[in-house]
Design a protein around this motif. Sequence first.
Motif, PDB file in Angstrom:
ATOM      1  N   ASP A 185      -8.928  -9.986  -6.480  1.00 48.68           N
ATOM      2  CA  ASP A 185      -9.479  -9.245  -5.344  1.00 48.68           C
ATOM      3  C   ASP A 185      -8.493  -8.392  -4.562  1.00 48.68           C
ATOM      4  O   ASP A 185      -8.898  -7.699  -3.646  1.00 48.68           O
ATOM      5  CB  ASP A 185     -10.191 -10.193  -4.376  1.00 48.68           C
ATOM      6  CG  ASP A 185     -11.323 -10.944  -5.050  1.00 48.68           C
ATOM      7  OD1 ASP A 185     -12.000 -10.331  -5.899  1.00 48.68           O
ATOM      8  OD2 ASP A 185     -11.512 -12.126  -4.743  1.00 48.68           O
ATOM      9  N   TYR A 186      -7.214  -8.411  -4.875  1.00 51.05           N
ATOM     10  CA  TYR A 186      -6.262  -7.623  -4.097  1.00 51.05           C
ATOM     11  C   TYR A 186      -6.403  -6.130  -4.377  1.00 51.05           C
ATOM     12  O   TYR A 186      -6.530  -5.322  -3.460  1.00 51.05           O
ATOM     13  CB  TYR A 186      -4.819  -8.073  -4.367  1.00 51.05           C
ATOM     14  CG  TYR A 186      -3.813  -7.204  -3.661  1.00 51.05           C
ATOM     15  CD1 TYR A 186      -3.584  -7.352  -2.301  1.00 51.05           C
ATOM     16  CD2 TYR A 186      -3.129  -6.196  -4.327  1.00 51.05           C
ATOM     17  CE1 TYR A 186      -2.697  -6.535  -1.631  1.00 51.05           C
ATOM     18  CE2 TYR A 186      -2.238  -5.367  -3.669  1.00 51.05           C
ATOM     19  CZ  TYR A 186      -2.024  -5.547  -2.323  1.00 51.05           C
ATOM     20  OH  TYR A 186      -1.154  -4.726  -1.658  1.00 51.05           O
ATOM     21  N   TYR A 187      -6.355  -5.748  -5.632  1.00 53.38           N
ATOM     22  CA  TYR A 187      -6.352  -4.331  -5.968  1.00 53.38           C
ATOM     23  C   TYR A 187      -7.703  -3.667  -5.761  1.00 53.38           C
ATOM     24  O   TYR A 187      -7.769  -2.462  -5.495  1.00 53.38           O
ATOM     25  CB  TYR A 187      -5.804  -4.116  -7.382  1.00 53.38           C
ATOM     26  CG  TYR A 187      -4.311  -4.354  -7.423  1.00 53.38           C
ATOM     27  CD1 TYR A 187      -3.427  -3.387  -6.960  1.00 53.38           C
ATOM     28  CD2 TYR A 187      -3.787  -5.559  -7.871  1.00 53.38           C
ATOM     29  CE1 TYR A 187      -2.058  -3.605  -6.951  1.00 53.38           C
ATOM     30  CE2 TYR A 187      -2.418  -5.782  -7.876  1.00 53.38           C
ATOM     31  CZ  TYR A 187      -1.559  -4.802  -7.410  1.00 53.38           C
ATOM     32  OH  TYR A 187      -0.205  -5.027  -7.396  1.00 53.38           O
ATOM     33  N   GLU A 188      -8.775  -4.419  -5.845  1.00 58.40           N
ATOM     34  CA  GLU A 188     -10.094  -3.856  -5.547  1.00 58.40           C
ATOM     35  C   GLU A 188     -10.133  -3.302  -4.124  1.00 58.40           C
ATOM     36  O   GLU A 188     -10.738  -2.265  -3.875  1.00 58.40           O
ATOM     37  CB  GLU A 188     -11.203  -4.907  -5.719  1.00 58.40           C
ATOM     38  CG  GLU A 188     -11.440  -5.347  -7.138  1.00 58.40           C
ATOM     39  CD  GLU A 188     -10.583  -6.527  -7.571  1.00 58.40           C
ATOM     40  OE1 GLU A 188     -10.924  -7.163  -8.569  1.00 58.40           O
ATOM     41  OE2 GLU A 188      -9.558  -6.819  -6.920  1.00 58.40           O
ATOM     42  N   ARG A 189      -9.485  -3.994  -3.202  1.00 58.63           N
ATOM     43  CA  ARG A 189      -9.455  -3.548  -1.803  1.00 58.63           C
ATOM     44  C   ARG A 189      -8.636  -2.269  -1.625  1.00 58.63           C
ATOM     45  O   ARG A 189      -8.739  -1.610  -0.598  1.00 58.63           O
ATOM     46  CB  ARG A 189      -8.889  -4.655  -0.911  1.00 58.63           C
ATOM     47  CG  ARG A 189      -9.804  -5.860  -0.811  1.00 58.63           C
ATOM     48  CD  ARG A 189      -9.341  -6.842   0.257  1.00 58.63           C
ATOM     49  NE  ARG A 189      -7.945  -7.201   0.172  1.00 58.63           N
ATOM     50  CZ  ARG A 189      -7.467  -8.339  -0.343  1.00 58.63           C
ATOM     51  NH1 ARG A 189      -8.298  -9.237  -0.822  1.00 58.63           N
ATOM     52  NH2 ARG A 189      -6.180  -8.578  -0.373  1.00 58.63           N
ATOM     53  N   SER A 190      -7.837  -1.930  -2.638  1.00 61.99           N
ATOM     54  CA  SER A 190      -7.031  -0.714  -2.584  1.00 61.99           C
ATOM     55  C   SER A 190      -7.614   0.398  -3.445  1.00 61.99           C
ATOM     56  O   SER A 190      -6.931   1.381  -3.745  1.00 61.99           O
ATOM     57  CB  SER A 190      -5.598  -1.020  -3.071  1.00 61.99           C
ATOM     58  OG  SER A 190      -4.979  -1.962  -2.229  1.00 61.99           O
ATOM     59  N   LYS A 232      -7.081   3.334 -11.660  1.00 63.46           N
ATOM     60  CA  LYS A 232      -7.254   4.105 -10.425  1.00 63.46           C
ATOM     61  C   LYS A 232      -7.516   5.553 -10.824  1.00 63.46           C
ATOM     62  O   LYS A 232      -6.713   6.166 -11.522  1.00 63.46           O
ATOM     63  CB  LYS A 232      -5.997   4.014  -9.565  1.00 63.46           C
ATOM     64  CG  LYS A 232      -6.065   4.811  -8.293  1.00 63.46           C
ATOM     65  CD  LYS A 232      -6.285   3.901  -7.150  1.00 63.46           C
ATOM     66  CE  LYS A 232      -6.131   4.621  -5.835  1.00 63.46           C
ATOM     67  NZ  LYS A 232      -6.856   3.926  -4.812  1.00 63.46           N
ATOM     68  N   ARG A 277       0.840  -1.203   0.000  1.00 60.49           N
ATOM     69  CA  ARG A 277       0.000   0.000   0.000  1.00 60.49           C
ATOM     70  C   ARG A 277       0.875   1.254   0.000  1.00 60.49           C
ATOM     71  O   ARG A 277       0.601   2.221  -0.707  1.00 60.49           O
ATOM     72  CB  ARG A 277      -0.923  -0.025   1.219  1.00 60.49           C
ATOM     73  CG  ARG A 277      -1.863   1.149   1.342  1.00 60.49           C
ATOM     74  CD  ARG A 277      -3.005   1.170   0.342  1.00 60.49           C
ATOM     75  NE  ARG A 277      -3.788  -0.032   0.358  1.00 60.49           N
ATOM     76  CZ  ARG A 277      -4.993  -0.178   0.860  1.00 60.49           C
ATOM     77  NH1 ARG A 277      -5.578   0.848   1.416  1.00 60.49           N
ATOM     78  NH2 ARG A 277      -5.620  -1.319   0.807  1.00 60.49           N
TER      79      ARG A 277
END
Length: 153
Positions: free
Chosen positions: A123-128, A149, A97
Motif C-alpha cells: 500500500d505504500y506506492y499506491e498512495r504515491s 508509474k 516522495r
Amino acid sequence: MGIQIINLADRMEYYETVCQWIWKQWASDKPIENVRYAVSHNSQTDRVPMTFVALEGEEAVGTVSFWMNDLSFRQDLSPWLACLYVSEEHRGKGIPRELQNRVIEEAKKLGYNELYLITTHDDYYERSGWDFIERAPKPSGDFTKIYRKDLTI
C-alpha cells in the motif's frame, strides 16, 4: 531547513554512506565491494543509471537510484526506480516522495513515458500514484511486486 536532492556523481563525498545503506538494506549477504562497484558505475549525470542523495543541510539522509533494470526476469520493462532508502531518524518527513519526484523528473527529461519499481511493501506506492502490475518470483523463491508509474499524466 529543506531537503535538497543532489546527483551522487556531483558530490562523491556521500558515496560511502550510500554504499553502506544499500549494502545493509539489500545486499548484506554479499561483499560490500560488490555494492561499491555497482554504485560507482551507477552514478552518471546525463544518462541512466543515476544515483541521487537527499541532503538535510550537509547531512545525507536518503538515496534513490534510476536504473535501466531492477528485475532480471523482466528485461522488457524499463527504466526503474530502485534502492529508495531514507535513514530511520529522518523517516516521516516526506523525503521518499522528494526522492521519487527527482527520478520521475529525470525520467521525463530523458524522454521516458513510464517508470517501474519492485517492492515487498504493501500500500505504500499506491498512495504515491503507482499502479500495481503483478507479483513476480525472486531468485530466493519468494515474491516481489512490480509497480508502474505513467509519466504522461
